[in-house]
Design a protein around this motif. Sequence first.
Motif, PDB file in Angstrom:
ATOM      1  N   GLY A   1      -8.596  16.008  -8.086  1.00 30.46           N
ATOM      2  CA  GLY A   1      -7.664  16.568  -7.110  1.00 30.46           C
ATOM      3  C   GLY A   1      -6.272  16.007  -7.326  1.00 30.46           C
ATOM      4  N   THR A   2      -5.339  16.502  -6.541  1.00 33.96           N
ATOM      5  CA  THR A   2      -3.942  16.082  -6.664  1.00 33.96           C
ATOM      6  C   THR A   2      -3.692  14.829  -5.837  1.00 33.96           C
ATOM      7  OG1 THR A   2      -3.269  18.375  -6.973  1.00 33.96           O
ATOM      8  CG2 THR A   2      -1.551  16.801  -6.334  1.00 33.96           C
ATOM      9  N   TRP A   3      -3.085  13.845  -6.455  1.00 31.40           N
ATOM     10  CA  TRP A   3      -2.676  12.604  -5.798  1.00 31.40           C
ATOM     11  C   TRP A   3      -1.156  12.520  -5.919  1.00 31.40           C
ATOM     12  CZ3 TRP A   3      -5.973   8.248  -4.311  1.00 31.40           C
ATOM     13  CH2 TRP A   3      -7.341   8.549  -4.370  1.00 31.40           C
ATOM     14  N   THR A   4      -0.488  12.158  -4.849  1.00 24.82           N
ATOM     15  CA  THR A   4       0.968  12.023  -4.850  1.00 24.82           C
ATOM     16  C   THR A   4       1.345  10.693  -5.485  1.00 24.82           C
ATOM     17  OG1 THR A   4       1.100  13.339  -2.842  1.00 24.82           O
ATOM     18  CG2 THR A   4       3.016  11.976  -3.376  1.00 24.82           C
ATOM     19  N   LYS A   5       2.422  10.709  -6.276  1.00 28.01           N
ATOM     20  CA  LYS A   5       2.936   9.489  -6.902  1.00 28.01           C
ATOM     21  C   LYS A   5       4.061   8.940  -6.047  1.00 28.01           C
ATOM     22  CE  LYS A   5       1.958  11.228 -11.520  1.00 28.01           C
ATOM     23  NZ  LYS A   5       2.553  11.617 -12.813  1.00 28.01           N
ATOM     24  N   GLY A   6       4.004   7.641  -5.784  1.00 25.18           N
ATOM     25  CA  GLY A   6       5.054   6.972  -5.020  1.00 25.18           C
ATOM     26  C   GLY A   6       5.640   5.830  -5.826  1.00 25.18           C
ATOM     27  N   ARG A   7       6.881   5.475  -5.473  1.00 21.94           N
ATOM     28  CA  ARG A   7       7.555   4.364  -6.156  1.00 21.94           C
ATOM     29  C   ARG A   7       8.183   3.438  -5.128  1.00 21.94           C
ATOM     30  NH1 ARG A   7       8.261   4.671 -11.528  1.00 21.94           N
ATOM     31  NH2 ARG A   7       7.883   6.651 -12.544  1.00 21.94           N
ATOM     32  N   SER A   8       7.985   2.154  -5.328  1.00 21.78           N
ATOM     33  CA  SER A   8       8.605   1.134  -4.492  1.00 21.78           C
ATOM     34  C   SER A   8       8.307  -0.224  -5.123  1.00 21.78           C
ATOM     35  CB  SER A   8       8.057   1.173  -3.067  1.00 21.78           C
ATOM     36  OG  SER A   8       8.541   0.071  -2.332  1.00 21.78           O
TER      37      SER A   8
ATOM     38  N   GLY B   1       3.572  -2.997 -10.256  1.00 26.59           N
ATOM     39  CA  GLY B   1       4.263  -2.203 -11.272  1.00 26.59           C
ATOM     40  C   GLY B   1       5.242  -1.200 -10.700  1.00 26.59           C
ATOM     41  N   GLY B   2       5.491  -1.256  -9.384  1.00 24.43           N
ATOM     42  CA  GLY B   2       6.460  -0.369  -8.750  1.00 24.43           C
ATOM     43  C   GLY B   2       5.964   1.031  -8.455  1.00 24.43           C
ATOM     44  N   ARG B   3       4.640   1.277  -8.663  1.00 26.01           N
ATOM     45  CA  ARG B   3       4.109   2.629  -8.454  1.00 26.01           C
ATOM     46  C   ARG B   3       2.781   2.596  -7.711  1.00 26.01           C
ATOM     47  NH1 ARG B   3       4.033   4.078 -14.623  1.00 26.01           N
ATOM     48  NH2 ARG B   3       2.060   3.126 -14.155  1.00 26.01           N
ATOM     49  N   VAL B   4       2.462   3.746  -7.094  1.00 23.25           N
ATOM     50  CA  VAL B   4       1.198   3.922  -6.390  1.00 23.25           C
ATOM     51  C   VAL B   4       0.818   5.396  -6.450  1.00 23.25           C
ATOM     52  CG1 VAL B   4       2.191   4.416  -4.105  1.00 23.25           C
ATOM     53  CG2 VAL B   4      -0.035   3.305  -4.238  1.00 23.25           C
ATOM     54  N   ARG B   5      -0.457   5.684  -6.284  1.00 25.43           N
ATOM     55  CA  ARG B   5      -0.928   7.063  -6.069  1.00 25.43           C
ATOM     56  C   ARG B   5      -1.645   7.079  -4.737  1.00 25.43           C
ATOM     57  NH1 ARG B   5      -2.063  10.170 -11.588  1.00 25.43           N
ATOM     58  NH2 ARG B   5      -0.601   8.975 -12.830  1.00 25.43           N
ATOM     59  N   TYR B   6      -1.466   8.198  -4.003  1.00 20.96           N
ATOM     60  CA  TYR B   6      -2.103   8.281  -2.683  1.00 20.96           C
ATOM     61  C   TYR B   6      -2.405   9.723  -2.323  1.00 20.96           C
ATOM     62  CZ  TYR B   6       2.591   9.502  -1.013  1.00 20.96           C
ATOM     63  OH  TYR B   6       3.816  10.109  -0.816  1.00 20.96           O
ATOM     64  N   THR B   7      -3.374   9.868  -1.411  1.00 20.81           N
ATOM     65  CA  THR B   7      -3.759  11.168  -0.882  1.00 20.81           C
ATOM     66  C   THR B   7      -4.460  10.960   0.456  1.00 20.81           C
ATOM     67  OG1 THR B   7      -4.920  13.254  -1.332  1.00 20.81           O
ATOM     68  CG2 THR B   7      -6.015  11.236  -2.040  1.00 20.81           C
ATOM     69  N   GLY B   8      -4.512  12.000   1.238  1.00 24.11           N
ATOM     70  CA  GLY B   8      -5.233  11.965   2.507  1.00 24.11           C
ATOM     71  C   GLY B   8      -6.283  13.052   2.584  1.00 24.11           C
ATOM     72  N   VAL B   9      -6.599  13.650   1.454  1.00 20.45           N
ATOM     73  CA  VAL B   9      -7.540  14.773   1.417  1.00 20.45           C
ATOM     74  C   VAL B   9      -8.951  14.276   1.110  1.00 20.45           C
ATOM     75  CG1 VAL B   9      -8.082  16.979   0.324  1.00 20.45           C
ATOM     76  CG2 VAL B   9      -5.689  16.317   0.681  1.00 20.45           C
ATOM     77  N   ALA B  10      -9.870  14.544   2.026  1.00 21.59           N
ATOM     78  CA  ALA B  10     -11.264  14.124   1.853  1.00 21.59           C
ATOM     79  C   ALA B  10     -11.839  14.692   0.561  1.00 21.59           C
ATOM     80  CB  ALA B  10     -12.103  14.580   3.043  1.00 21.59           C
TER      81      ALA B  10
ATOM     82  N   GLY C   1      -6.431  11.521  11.766  1.00 18.79           N
ATOM     83  CA  GLY C   1      -5.251  10.871  12.319  1.00 18.79           C
ATOM     84  C   GLY C   1      -4.618   9.818  11.424  1.00 18.79           C
ATOM     85  N   HIS C   2      -5.358   9.324  10.447  1.00 18.89           N
ATOM     86  CA  HIS C   2      -4.827   8.325   9.509  1.00 18.89           C
ATOM     87  C   HIS C   2      -5.635   8.395   8.209  1.00 18.89           C
ATOM     88  CE1 HIS C   2      -8.187   5.698  10.803  1.00 18.89           C
ATOM     89  NE2 HIS C   2      -7.900   6.164  11.997  1.00 18.89           N
ATOM     90  N   PRO C   3      -5.427   9.480   7.448  1.00 21.39           N
ATOM     91  CA  PRO C   3      -6.305   9.738   6.302  1.00 21.39           C
ATOM     92  C   PRO C   3      -5.896   9.093   4.974  1.00 21.39           C
ATOM     93  CG  PRO C   3      -4.824  11.577   6.608  1.00 21.39           C
ATOM     94  CD  PRO C   3      -4.556  10.611   7.749  1.00 21.39           C
ATOM     95  N   ARG C   4      -4.710   8.542   4.877  1.00 24.99           N
ATOM     96  CA  ARG C   4      -4.176   8.147   3.569  1.00 24.99           C
ATOM     97  C   ARG C   4      -4.952   7.002   2.923  1.00 24.99           C
ATOM     98  NH1 ARG C   4       2.064   6.578   1.927  1.00 24.99           N
ATOM     99  NH2 ARG C   4       1.499   5.321   0.130  1.00 24.99           N
ATOM    100  N   ILE C   5      -5.228   7.179   1.633  1.00 23.18           N
ATOM    101  CA  ILE C   5      -5.822   6.146   0.792  1.00 23.18           C
ATOM    102  C   ILE C   5      -4.913   5.964  -0.419  1.00 23.18           C
ATOM    103  CG2 ILE C   5      -7.745   5.628  -0.782  1.00 23.18           C
ATOM    104  CD1 ILE C   5      -8.451   5.160   2.138  1.00 23.18           C
ATOM    105  N   ASP C   6      -4.621   4.714  -0.726  1.00 25.21           N
ATOM    106  CA  ASP C   6      -3.785   4.372  -1.883  1.00 25.21           C
ATOM    107  C   ASP C   6      -4.637   3.831  -3.022  1.00 25.21           C
ATOM    108  OD1 ASP C   6      -1.794   4.808  -0.013  1.00 25.21           O
ATOM    109  OD2 ASP C   6      -0.828   2.866  -0.283  1.00 25.21           O
ATOM    110  N   VAL C   7      -4.200   4.097  -4.238  1.00 30.01           N
ATOM    111  CA  VAL C   7      -4.692   3.389  -5.411  1.00 30.01           C
ATOM    112  C   VAL C   7      -3.458   2.746  -6.032  1.00 30.01           C
ATOM    113  CG1 VAL C   7      -5.700   3.571  -7.711  1.00 30.01           C
ATOM    114  CG2 VAL C   7      -6.686   4.875  -5.821  1.00 30.01           C
ATOM    115  N   ASP C   8      -3.313   1.450  -5.781  1.00 34.56           N
ATOM    116  CA  ASP C   8      -2.209   0.690  -6.365  1.00 34.56           C
ATOM    117  C   ASP C   8      -2.606   0.230  -7.757  1.00 34.56           C
ATOM    118  OD1 ASP C   8       0.172  -0.627  -6.658  1.00 34.56           O
ATOM    119  OD2 ASP C   8      -0.130  -2.013  -5.007  1.00 34.56           O
ATOM    120  N   GLY C   9      -3.871  -0.094  -7.913  1.00 39.59           N
ATOM    121  CA  GLY C   9      -4.387  -0.520  -9.212  1.00 39.59           C
ATOM    122  C   GLY C   9      -5.747  -1.170  -9.062  1.00 39.59           C
TER     123      GLY C   9
END
Length: 144
Positions: free
Chosen positions: A37-44, A49-58, A131-139
Motif C-alpha cells: 500500500g501507499t505510505w507517506t514520506k515525511g522529513r524532519s 536519518g531525517g526521514r520517516v514513512r507513515y500511514t493510517g490505513v488498516a 481516531g488515532h490511526p497513524r503508524i510510523d516506520v522510522d527504521g
Amino acid sequence: FRVTVTDGAGNASAPVAGAAFGAALVSDGSGSIAYRGTWTKGRSSVYLGGRVRYTGVAGRRATLAFSGLAVAWVASVGPTRGRARVSADGAVQGDYGTNAATTRHRQVIAARTFATAGRHTFRVEVLGSRGHPRIDVDGFVILR
C-alpha cells in the motif's frame, strides 16, 4: 568482546571471550523493507536519518527481510498514533500501541531475538485505530 570478573577481595577470573556481533540501522527507505500500500514520506530532523514513512490505513504493511539474530522496530509515539500487529517469521508476536499523551521520537516499539542468526522477516501491520490511526516506520535496528 571479553569479560573479566573481579570479586570484592580483588581476585580476578580468567578472561572469557564472547561471540562478536554488530548492529545495523535500516532506515525507512531501505530496499530491505517491502511496503504494502501507499505510505507517506515525511522529513524532519527528529527522525532517524531525517526521514520517516507513515500511514493510517488498516492492512498496510511494512515487511523487513534481513539476516541477523535480533531486530527492533523504531517509530514515534504520540496522540495521533495507533496500534500495529507485529509478526516475526510469519508468527504474530502481538499488537503494539504507539498512542501516548506526548509525542516522542526514536522509540523502540517492539523487538524480537531469534534462537539462531540467519534470514528472518519482521512485519508491522497497521490496525487502523479509530481516531488515532497513524503508524510510523522510522527504521529498524538489527543485531548480527
